[in-house]
Design an enzyme around this catalytic site. Structure first.
Site, PDB file in Angstrom:
ATOM      1  CG  ASP C 128      -2.047  -1.052   1.135  1.00  0.00           C
ATOM      2  OD1 ASP C 128      -2.200  -1.631   0.119  1.00  0.00           O
ATOM      3  OD2 ASP C 128      -2.581  -1.199   2.450  1.00  0.00           O
ATOM      4  CE1 TYR C 222      -6.481   3.350   5.149  1.00  0.00           C
ATOM      5  CE2 TYR C 222      -5.607   5.411   5.227  1.00  0.00           C
ATOM      6  CZ  TYR C 222      -6.123   4.498   5.790  1.00  0.00           C
ATOM      7  OH  TYR C 222      -6.004   4.217   7.092  1.00  0.00           O
TER       8      TYR C 222
END
Lengths: 224, 224, 224, 224
Positions: C128, C222
């Site tokens: 990520d 996100y």
């Protein structure tokens, strides 16, 4: 059991002391959630003060500490006592000089316990406080006297105020609750330092007579 | 020994400074319970200020610090001084540029000490502060000058302001108490980082002339 | 250099932000003593705000932050800037999208750096944030452009916002100071987790196309 | 969806509880930055309360918690919910006794997860809480039901309230949010202790029937 006015004052002071000492367990990260406890003998009486079961450290108050007899039965208290009460009561019954008992699952000490491996005495600080290795007691299930008996039999054969119960954790003792807490703190500290030492090789042994020399001095000279 | 008004003010300031610096030992978790201490020389006098023995860090006050001469005898103070007083007094007697001494059993540094293994200089930050490896001093029992002598002889052969006393722990020095505390903090930090590096392989060496270059720059240029 | 009223307000806000972000470095224990710093570019100007050299984190104030140009020369400030100013200025000069730079010697990341070993991408959280391994930059001495050049050349060949400078520590970047601090925090976290994973065996690799998939989603979806 | 006055009060209480429980994640250092979250089912309704995505733990308020349905769609809230909402909603849909779910990337548990290795049950405390090993779930990418399905299928074949998702981290469950947080705390604690035990040898196994005996007692007798 009749509790006189004088004993009341002692019990009240011990409730505050035992309650407060749990903050040393959290300060040194010896416990998580509710998994560890402190108890104290009421001197001269078959009584002990201990943490209630499953209550968060943040929520402990002197009043919530549980007064038990030395068979582990509740004498005064609204809450159930620690599930370790029977084991600690056994220690008070069989070791008359013990005034405090502490139980934790502190990380490094419990790691040695899970391997059933004593911590070798390779630090001067460890010689001072433990007078030799920290010994291992037997695997024992909760529910009868086997934990208490394992603690007592192991400690009676050792200078150490702490025992690693196999696959379980640490029980430590002292002449009072504060010294039992100190032993729990020092036990984790030496468990961690010796673990880390061993990760990259073999610590230098300290000869037995020097361990004894350090232990004798520390027990008699250190502090105020 | 007559203590003049001017020296009184210096001693009073040093009591506050030495007392306060113990909070750096707890902040960086270099100590547990009461196992570590800071001292400072009274500049221009054969006197030192040091922590009392066995007193909790929470309970330290400037007034409880103990004033000793450089033979380690108490000059002023209601409490017994640290059991490391003789060793630190020896350092002040034999190293005139030292203004502060710190003793800890910080975990990673003590692990190296228990193997009697110097910490190799494989970090630029370590070259900056220590100018090479952190050396190991001899095993020495408390009670005579052997700890003090071991510290001095080891540090005099090194650029490092910290020494790992075998099976024991760390003694660090500085021109004042604050710089000795800094050396104790940095010693544990490099002990930990190099330990962790070594767990999974071999750190890349830094050539000696580059260690020297980093050390010289840091001692002369860093800070305000 | 003339600083207009509008830029004054921006600089004032950046001083407060850069000062405050140092508390994240101490909260996550990425730094000891004074060994780590945060800087921010003044957007649209050849200026940066950075920590003063050798000042304790407790003593930092917005006013004590130093304003420098992108050659690392002081424009405003009573204190000397961080000794990493030249390296960070080099990054701002050569990477126009970078708005913040952070430098630490955080323990686990520095351990990888001392072995000159990239951290392999074996965690989804690492995919990520870093989009692959955390790369290693060259060994470089302080004093000229070699640290800055090593940072820039390494990061330009990588998706990672952090680089491990050999034998030294971590430099991380972001579009602003806060995101550079986040990268420093995450870098230590993945350095620690992958180290611990590797101690007892080999982590399962994550295929490259899945690393890319995770990275693309996280960068775009996100947060708020 | 119509929300009646009674449910309003329940949701309001759950917002406060879920918000507050995040402080246990930071207290035990299970999370860094914003990487972990707590949710709770609204009992008797197809609703859940969960942390907003990418918001710092310091900035959480009861009002900022997001109310979602059990397909993970936002019902009430100004902020986007955690990116783990779909996975946790899947758990609530398929495990009707679950009242709380927690997700972390806590260090030691995630290290086991990255090796796809279950944590063996070699501690009495682990037998108490987990009733056996902590199992490993499949590698699964975010974006569809594969994470939720992996959690549910793994936990349904185990007594453990926690699962290690491969290369990812921990999901834990409980009858309410507090017990799911407890499971997350205990999971990291046993992951760390067993890791450290294994570094220097092999822990002594606990026979299966004794694991069961400990588990049964703890589930029925411990606490108030």
């Amino acid at each position: 059991m009749t509790i006189t006015h004088d004993v009341r004052a002692t019990i009240s002071a011990l409730r505050a002391e035992v309650c407060g000492l749990h903050s040393e367990l959290t300060r040194y990260q010896l416990v998580v959630w509710t998994a560890g406890n402190v108890s104290a003998r009421v001197p001269g009486h078959d009584l002990m003060v201990i943490k209630p079961s499953g209550v968060s450290y943040d929520d402990l108050t002197p009043e919530s500490m549980v007064l038990c007899d030395l068979d582990g039965e509740v004498v005064e208290g609204d809450l159930a006592p620690s599930s370790d009460t029977a084991a600690q009561a056994y220690v008070y019954r069989h070791m008359p000089d013990v005034g405090g008992v502490v139980h934790t699952h502190s990380t490094y000490a419990t790691a040695w316990a899970s391997r059933a491996e004593p911590i070798p005495c390779v630090l001067t600080m460890m010689a001072d406080e433990f007078g030799g290795p920290v010994p291992v007691g037997p695997f024992a299930l909760i529910g009868d006297d086997s934990i208490g008996r394992g603690i007592v039999e192991t400690l009676q054969g050792s200078r150490s105020p702490a025992v690693l119960m196999q696959n379980h954790g640490v029980f430590s003792i002292g002449t009072n609750a504060r010294s039992a807490v100190k032993a729990a703190v020092m036990c984790e500290d030496v468990a961690r330092t010796v673990h880390i030492a061993r990760q990259l090789g073999d610590p230098v042994p300290i000869p037995d007579h020097q361990v004894t020399s350090l232990f004798d001095r520390y027990q008699n000279v250190y502090g105020q």
